[in-house]
Design an enzyme around this catalytic site. Sequence first.
Site, mmCIF file in Angstrom:
data_model
loop_
_atom_site.group_PDB
_atom_site.id
_atom_site.type_symbol
_atom_site.label_atom_id
_atom_site.label_comp_id
_atom_site.label_asym_id
_atom_site.label_seq_id
_atom_site.Cartn_x
_atom_site.Cartn_y
_atom_site.Cartn_z
ATOM 1 C CG HIS A 17 -1.888 -1.028 1.395
ATOM 2 N ND1 HIS A 17 -1.990 -1.827 2.521
ATOM 3 C CD2 HIS A 17 -2.870 -1.434 0.559
ATOM 4 C CE1 HIS A 17 -2.984 -2.669 2.368
ATOM 5 N NE2 HIS A 17 -3.541 -2.459 1.189
ATOM 6 C CE LYS A 41 -11.966 -6.893 1.627
ATOM 7 N NZ LYS A 41 -10.722 -6.387 1.066
ATOM 8 N NE ARG A 98 -2.979 -7.493 -4.689
ATOM 9 C CZ ARG A 98 -3.773 -7.766 -3.675
ATOM 10 N NH1 ARG A 98 -3.268 -7.930 -2.479
ATOM 11 N NH2 ARG A 98 -5.075 -7.891 -3.846
ATOM 12 C CB SER A 136 -4.464 -6.591 4.531
ATOM 13 O OG SER A 136 -4.046 -5.345 4.075
HETATM 14 O O1 PNS Z 1 -8.997 -2.602 0.692
HETATM 15 P P1 PNS Z 1 -10.295 -3.040 0.090
HETATM 16 O O2 PNS Z 1 -11.118 -3.772 1.128
HETATM 17 O O3 PNS Z 1 -10.123 -3.839 -1.182
HETATM 18 O O4 PNS Z 1 -11.096 -1.701 -0.279
HETATM 19 C C1 PNS Z 1 -12.430 -1.748 -0.734
HETATM 20 C C2 PNS Z 1 -13.064 -0.356 -0.631
HETATM 21 C C3 PNS Z 1 -12.985 0.162 0.776
HETATM 22 C C4 PNS Z 1 -12.285 0.589 -1.545
HETATM 23 C C5 PNS Z 1 -14.538 -0.431 -1.122
HETATM 24 O O5 PNS Z 1 -15.196 -1.420 -0.404
HETATM 25 C C6 PNS Z 1 -15.268 0.889 -0.958
HETATM 26 O O6 PNS Z 1 -15.046 1.814 -1.705
HETATM 27 N N1 PNS Z 1 -16.143 0.989 0.077
HETATM 28 C C7 PNS Z 1 -16.902 2.181 0.373
HETATM 29 C C8 PNS Z 1 -18.389 2.002 0.015
HETATM 30 C C9 PNS Z 1 -18.590 2.064 -1.486
HETATM 31 O O7 PNS Z 1 -18.484 3.102 -2.113
HETATM 32 N N2 PNS Z 1 -18.868 0.883 -2.065
HETATM 33 C C10 PNS Z 1 -19.080 0.725 -3.498
HETATM 34 C C11 PNS Z 1 -17.801 0.456 -4.213
HETATM 35 S S1 PNS Z 1 -18.097 0.166 -5.925
#
Ligand code: PNS
Length: 175
Positions: A17, A41, A98, A136
């Site tokens: 990250h 999550k 990745r 992670s």
């Molecule tokens: O590190 P991650 O868990 O892959 O990140 C995912 C994240 C946090 C970027 C995604 O779940 C997110 O943007 N969540 C906020 C709510 C939202 O906008 N969801 C729709 C995404 S298309």
Amino acid sequence: MTTAIYPGSYDPVTYGHLNIAFRAASLFDKVVFALAINSSKKCLFTLEERLDMIRQGIAHYAKEKNLNDSNIEVTQFDGLLANFVMKYEKPAIIRGLRAVTDFEYEYQMALMNRYQNYQVDTLFLIASLRYSFLSSSIIKEIARHNGDYKKLVPPYVYGRLWEKFNNQSRENGKV
Ligand code: PNS
């Protein structure tokens, strides 16, 4: 002023990250680590712990690599990412890629974010080869089983993971 919003769960932040964030910091005027509060999550660390680890991680990475971190911020957000980014000037979402396996999920998210807000574009940076096997989840798995991950996360994160799993083992009567 261009702003790179770097969203994620960061449970915990890794060198993968941080590498992406610092590369984005040389391309954009500002980079914002945006920790999603309502991530679907189930996280090992609390929100405060994750924010703290990101902050410590940035400071460590900057010092170790002699990089400037003055244009990198850390914040949290609730609700839709596509709405949150509008708080910033000329925002773009940044995500690391990745491998091909990341692509489908990232493709879906990028399109859905643009569907929610046509002004929002997502830019992908290819993960550095040395960190391309990191996530992670895999770090937590290795930490849980006492494997070797010392050089894959900042020392502060290493300490927090170690503490988490060792204290848990103790609480469960395993140590
Ligand atoms: O590190 P991650 O868990 O892959 O990140 C995912 C994240 C946090 C970027 C995604 O779940 C997110 O943007 N969540 C906020 C709510 C939202 O906008 N969801 C729709 C995404 S298309």
